[in-house]
Design an enzyme around this catalytic site. Structure first.
Site, PDB file in Angstrom:
ATOM      1  N   HIS A 263       0.812  -1.222   0.000  1.00 48.21           N
ATOM      2  CA  HIS A 263       0.000   0.000   0.000  1.00 48.21           C
ATOM      3  C   HIS A 263       0.849   1.278   0.000  1.00 48.21           C
ATOM      4  O   HIS A 263       0.313   2.379  -0.118  1.00 48.21           O
ATOM      5  CB  HIS A 263      -0.941  -0.018   1.212  1.00 48.21           C
TER       6      HIS A 263
ATOM      7  N   ASP B 232      -2.441   1.798  -4.919  1.00 50.56           N
ATOM      8  CA  ASP B 232      -3.675   2.203  -4.238  1.00 50.56           C
ATOM      9  C   ASP B 232      -4.754   1.131  -4.425  1.00 50.56           C
ATOM     10  O   ASP B 232      -4.700   0.317  -5.337  1.00 50.56           O
ATOM     11  CB  ASP B 232      -4.145   3.571  -4.728  1.00 50.56           C
TER      12      ASP B 232
END
Ligand code: COA
Length: 436
Positions: free
Chosen positions: A409, A413
């Site tokens: 992450h 995204d």
């Protein structure tokens, strides 16, 4: 240099490196475990191809060893007779230390002519190995003790010159070594006093076992600890695989005579590659230090594989160029290697994205763990027949499977992962499109 190329280099040069002078013939010499590259310091001995008394020639197979990265076959550098082996199966052998002793062949050697052609690298290696041997011999000779105590010290990586002695004339006793060990490592439990340094040992309670981590397990320790630092974004979905089941069944029948098994995994792999064509930035390696992403054109898909040695993750390269049948063939080859396991370093290196088909064993969902420096991994659950609503709102029996994607992450995204997963799902639910 990879382990493989290093190994091949050593093999190719052996005839020059280890040619014998007449003085050496008939002499017993230690056969040290060479540096096999990649910073490997120790290996597990998996198989001996020789035993004491055997006659060997240069390039004859000596043993197979396994590091945390690959399996390597060690071949003889000498002509001669095996005197004794230093390790048993599953023992840990150290790079630069003797694997066995060998009595050099007492006859004219055909390799003498090559002896002048030793190159710098090898000459250095030989000098290092010789001086290492001599200096440890010198140190050893200063210590008064028995061979059994020396062996105990060696097995526990203890420098005897640092052990306080209580025996007559400064002789080091077995108790001295045991006390030294207990002082250093109070929680270790039983100290190894037998001749099998890294075997499973019984602890003080006979109900317990202490199992040292070895080979691939050590690698898993390192990579998974590294992965823990990564913030994982996990996204899951359900796919209807009713069409895939039929499609695979026909393909399987078609391939029966070729001897290539066709499971669901080649379809999952190909669908991943197809989805990557649309989202190429997910096929990337992250360099944390420079904070850059290296986008890779080759879809080298790493596959979590359950083997007798535990989890190993080889990869199939350039999936974007392979048909389902070619993937199935390559998967079959890797599965065969996994049985031992005996992967080549090249099978384990250069993966760019990973899949874990845990569903071939069971389970509905799994949260996969990223294989750093990769940035995406998928885990697939077991295909199940479950009641679902069809387009008309009627309840039907549908074959479904769950997939979970874990992405790094810091660089990926959630929306990109969701879109990638939708594309993957499209191919899995419409397998004919995988061929187009
Ligand atoms: N759901 C239901 N059945 C499945 C399945 C799934 N998700 N995946 C495979 N199967 C079926 C196969 O089609 C095959 O059946 P078949 O004989 O009718 O063809 C059977 O299960 C056995 O499959 P397998 O031989 O394991 O092949 P595979 O190609 O699916 O998987 C490996 C190969 C190497 C990935 C697999 O054997 C393995 O090791 N899985 C475990 C992965 C793992 O440990 N993950 C966790 C990592 S932490």
């Amino acid at each position: 240099m990879t382990i493989a190329t290093r190994f091949i280099t050593l093999l190719g040069k052996n005839t020059r490196l280890f040619s014998m002078s007449s003085k050496q013939r008939g002499k017993v010499v230690p056969f040290n475990l060479s540096d096999i590259g990649e910073g490997i310091k120790e290996v597990t001995v998996k198989e001996w191809f020789v035993k004491p008394g055997d006659k060997v020639a240069q390039f004859d197979n000596i043993c197979e060893v396994q590091s945390d990265k690959a399996s390597v076959t060690i071949t003889s550098r000498y002509d001669g007779h095996i005197k004794n082996l230093y390790y048993q199966i599953d023992d840990t052998a150290l790079v630069g230390k003797p694997l066995l002793d060998i009595e050099l062949q007492d006859e004219d050697s055909t390799t003498t002519a090559n002896s002048e052609a030793v190159d710098g690298d090898e000459e250095t290696a030989r000098k290092v190995s010789t001086s290492f041997h001599q200096s440890s011999e010198n140190k050893r000779s200063k210590v008064l003790t028995t061979p059994a105590v020396r062996r105990l010290a060696m097995e526990n990586n203890i420098d005897l010159t640092t052990v306080p002695s209580t025996g007559k004339d400064g002789r080091i006793l077995k108790e001295d070594v045991l006390n030294f060990l207990n002082k250093d490592k109070p929680d270790v439990g039983n100290i190894r006093t037998d001749s099998k340094p890294y075997d499973v040992t019984k602890s003080t309670s006979s109900q317990e076992e202490i199992i040292p981590l070895q080979g691939y397990q050590k690698h898993m320790w390192k990579t998974m600890t590294q992965s823990l630092r990564i913030p994982h974004f996990v996204y899951s979905d359900e796919c209807d695989v009713t069409k895939l089941i039929e499609f695979r069944s026909k393909g399987k029948e078609f391939l029966t005579h070729s001897g290539i098994p066709l499971s669901f995994l080649p379809f999952f792999i190909k669908a991943t590659s197809k989805a990557l064509e649309k989202y190429p930035r997910l096929n990337a390696l992250l360099d944390e230090e420079s904070q850059t992403l290296k986008i890779i054109k080759s879809h080298n898909i790493s596959l979590a594989m359950d083997t007798p040695q535990g989890l190993i993750v080889p990869n199939i390269k350039n999936i974007q160029n392979l048909s389902i049948t070619e993937i199935a063939k390559e998967l079959h080859r890797l599965q065969k290697l996994g049985e031992k396991p005996s992967f080549a370093p090249s099978d384990l290196a250069e993966g760019t994205i990973a899949l874990s088909n845990i569903g071939s064993i069971g389970g509905t969902y799994a949260k996969p763990v990223i294989l750093s420096p990769q940035i995406l991994i998928g885990a697939i659950g077991k295909i199940q027949k479950l009641p679902r609503f069809d387009g008309k709102g009627e309840i039907v029996g549908a074959s479904v499977v769950n997939v979970s994607w874990a992405a790094d992450h810091r660089v990926v995204d959630g929306a990109t992962v969701a879109r990638f997963s939708n594309t993957w799902k499209h191919y899995i639910e419409n397998p004919i499109h995988l061929l187009l």
